[in-house]
Design an enzyme around this catalytic site. Sequence first.
Site, mmCIF file in Angstrom:
data_model
loop_
_atom_site.group_PDB
_atom_site.id
_atom_site.type_symbol
_atom_site.label_atom_id
_atom_site.label_comp_id
_atom_site.label_asym_id
_atom_site.label_seq_id
_atom_site.Cartn_x
_atom_site.Cartn_y
_atom_site.Cartn_z
ATOM 1 N N ASP A 30 0.849 -1.190 0.000
ATOM 2 C CA ASP A 30 0.000 0.000 0.000
ATOM 3 C C ASP A 30 0.893 1.251 0.000
ATOM 4 O O ASP A 30 1.896 1.315 0.706
ATOM 5 C CB ASP A 30 -0.911 0.000 1.225
ATOM 6 C CG ASP A 30 -2.077 0.970 1.086
ATOM 7 O OD1 ASP A 30 -3.228 0.521 1.009
ATOM 8 O OD2 ASP A 30 -1.818 2.199 1.043
ATOM 9 N N ASN A 86 -12.933 -3.415 2.825
ATOM 10 C CA ASN A 86 -13.916 -2.345 2.920
ATOM 11 C C ASN A 86 -14.884 -2.452 1.747
ATOM 12 O O ASN A 86 -14.486 -2.791 0.627
ATOM 13 C CB ASN A 86 -13.214 -0.986 2.895
ATOM 14 C CG ASN A 86 -12.299 -0.786 4.094
ATOM 15 O OD1 ASN A 86 -12.600 -1.248 5.192
ATOM 16 N ND2 ASN A 86 -11.174 -0.120 3.889
ATOM 17 N N GLN A 93 -14.459 2.213 1.610
ATOM 18 C CA GLN A 93 -13.825 1.866 0.335
ATOM 19 C C GLN A 93 -13.625 3.115 -0.510
ATOM 20 O O GLN A 93 -14.574 3.874 -0.739
ATOM 21 C CB GLN A 93 -14.685 0.850 -0.424
ATOM 22 C CG GLN A 93 -14.021 0.378 -1.716
ATOM 23 C CD GLN A 93 -14.816 -0.710 -2.428
ATOM 24 O OE1 GLN A 93 -15.943 -1.047 -2.033
ATOM 25 N NE2 GLN A 93 -14.241 -1.252 -3.488
ATOM 26 N N SER A 94 -12.388 3.327 -0.973
ATOM 27 C CA SER A 94 -12.094 4.496 -1.802
ATOM 28 C C SER A 94 -11.705 4.127 -3.230
ATOM 29 O O SER A 94 -11.795 4.963 -4.121
ATOM 30 C CB SER A 94 -10.973 5.338 -1.180
ATOM 31 O OG SER A 94 -9.787 4.581 -1.076
ATOM 32 N N VAL A 95 -11.270 2.891 -3.442
ATOM 33 C CA VAL A 95 -10.904 2.428 -4.786
ATOM 34 C C VAL A 95 -11.879 1.320 -5.175
ATOM 35 O O VAL A 95 -11.991 0.306 -4.477
ATOM 36 C CB VAL A 95 -9.454 1.912 -4.835
ATOM 37 C CG1 VAL A 95 -9.127 1.403 -6.232
ATOM 38 C CG2 VAL A 95 -8.468 3.006 -4.412
ATOM 39 N N HIS A 99 -10.394 -5.343 -3.057
ATOM 40 C CA HIS A 99 -9.047 -5.547 -2.522
ATOM 41 C C HIS A 99 -9.126 -5.972 -1.060
ATOM 42 O O HIS A 99 -9.989 -5.524 -0.317
ATOM 43 C CB HIS A 99 -8.182 -4.293 -2.663
ATOM 44 C CG HIS A 99 -8.829 -3.024 -2.189
ATOM 45 N ND1 HIS A 99 -9.794 -2.365 -2.917
ATOM 46 C CD2 HIS A 99 -8.654 -2.308 -1.062
ATOM 47 C CE1 HIS A 99 -10.178 -1.275 -2.263
ATOM 48 N NE2 HIS A 99 -9.501 -1.222 -1.125
ATOM 49 N N HIS A 101 -7.022 -5.849 2.353
ATOM 50 C CA HIS A 101 -5.889 -5.251 3.061
ATOM 51 C C HIS A 101 -5.256 -6.320 3.948
ATOM 52 O O HIS A 101 -5.962 -7.021 4.678
ATOM 53 C CB HIS A 101 -6.348 -4.117 3.974
ATOM 54 C CG HIS A 101 -6.899 -2.909 3.277
ATOM 55 N ND1 HIS A 101 -6.160 -1.773 3.058
ATOM 56 C CD2 HIS A 101 -8.135 -2.662 2.768
ATOM 57 C CE1 HIS A 101 -6.919 -0.863 2.448
ATOM 58 N NE2 HIS A 101 -8.122 -1.377 2.262
HETATM 59 P P1 AMP Z 1 -9.835 1.389 0.485
HETATM 60 O O1 AMP Z 1 -9.983 2.645 1.285
HETATM 61 O O2 AMP Z 1 -10.248 0.155 1.228
HETATM 62 O O3 AMP Z 1 -10.515 1.504 -0.872
HETATM 63 O O4 AMP Z 1 -8.295 1.207 0.238
HETATM 64 C C1 AMP Z 1 -7.628 1.714 -0.871
HETATM 65 C C2 AMP Z 1 -6.174 1.639 -0.554
HETATM 66 O O5 AMP Z 1 -5.445 1.822 -1.760
HETATM 67 C C3 AMP Z 1 -5.676 2.705 0.420
HETATM 68 O O6 AMP Z 1 -5.098 2.083 1.564
HETATM 69 C C4 AMP Z 1 -4.650 3.478 -0.393
HETATM 70 O O7 AMP Z 1 -3.550 3.915 0.370
HETATM 71 C C5 AMP Z 1 -4.245 2.453 -1.439
HETATM 72 N N1 AMP Z 1 -3.705 3.007 -2.676
HETATM 73 C C6 AMP Z 1 -4.231 3.994 -3.435
HETATM 74 N N2 AMP Z 1 -3.457 4.205 -4.516
HETATM 75 C C7 AMP Z 1 -2.429 3.316 -4.438
HETATM 76 C C8 AMP Z 1 -1.295 3.048 -5.258
HETATM 77 N N3 AMP Z 1 -1.061 3.719 -6.388
HETATM 78 N N4 AMP Z 1 -0.440 2.068 -4.869
HETATM 79 C C9 AMP Z 1 -0.673 1.379 -3.728
HETATM 80 N N5 AMP Z 1 -1.722 1.581 -2.918
HETATM 81 C C10 AMP Z 1 -2.585 2.543 -3.263
#
Ligand code: AMP
Length: 113
Positions: A30, A86, A93-95, A99, A101
């Site tokens: 991460d 998430n 969840q932001s992405v 995934h 963690h």
């Molecule tokens: P979530 O909030 O569960 O969607 O987690 C998304 C995760 O992706 C966060 O912990 C971010 O720090 C991680 N993240 C976002 N962009 C990148 C990237 N380019 N490389 C590695 N991790 C990333």
Amino acid sequence: MAATIFSKIIDRTIPARIEYEDDLCLAFHDVAPQAPTHLLVIPRRPIPSLADLDQTDAPLVGHLILVATQVAARLGLDSGYRLVVNCGRDGGQSVDHLHVHLLGGRPLGWPPG
Ligand code: AMP
């Protein structure tokens, strides 16, 4: 589904510290770690979230969990670790690419802060 930053990691458009990969998934560090060890295990297939899974995805989900445990062992997380998924904005969840963690390397309190 719109391409996410994780799709760009899969196709090597942007760099990542990839710890493991196979035909189904990748595990990479991460970029903003919340623990001394913090990786993400993602399927190559761009499934947006847990809410998009169906019964046919059960083997894939099991594979993601097993890969996370194998990476944890390889990285020496012998005293324990946490897996977190998430789901949705209210779930943190932001992405929008499924995934898992993998967090470890320090005592992790419960409930999480
Ligand atoms: P979530 O909030 O569960 O969607 O987690 C998304 C995760 O992706 C966060 O912990 C971010 O720090 C991680 N993240 C976002 N962009 C990148 C990237 N380019 N490389 C590695 N991790 C990333």
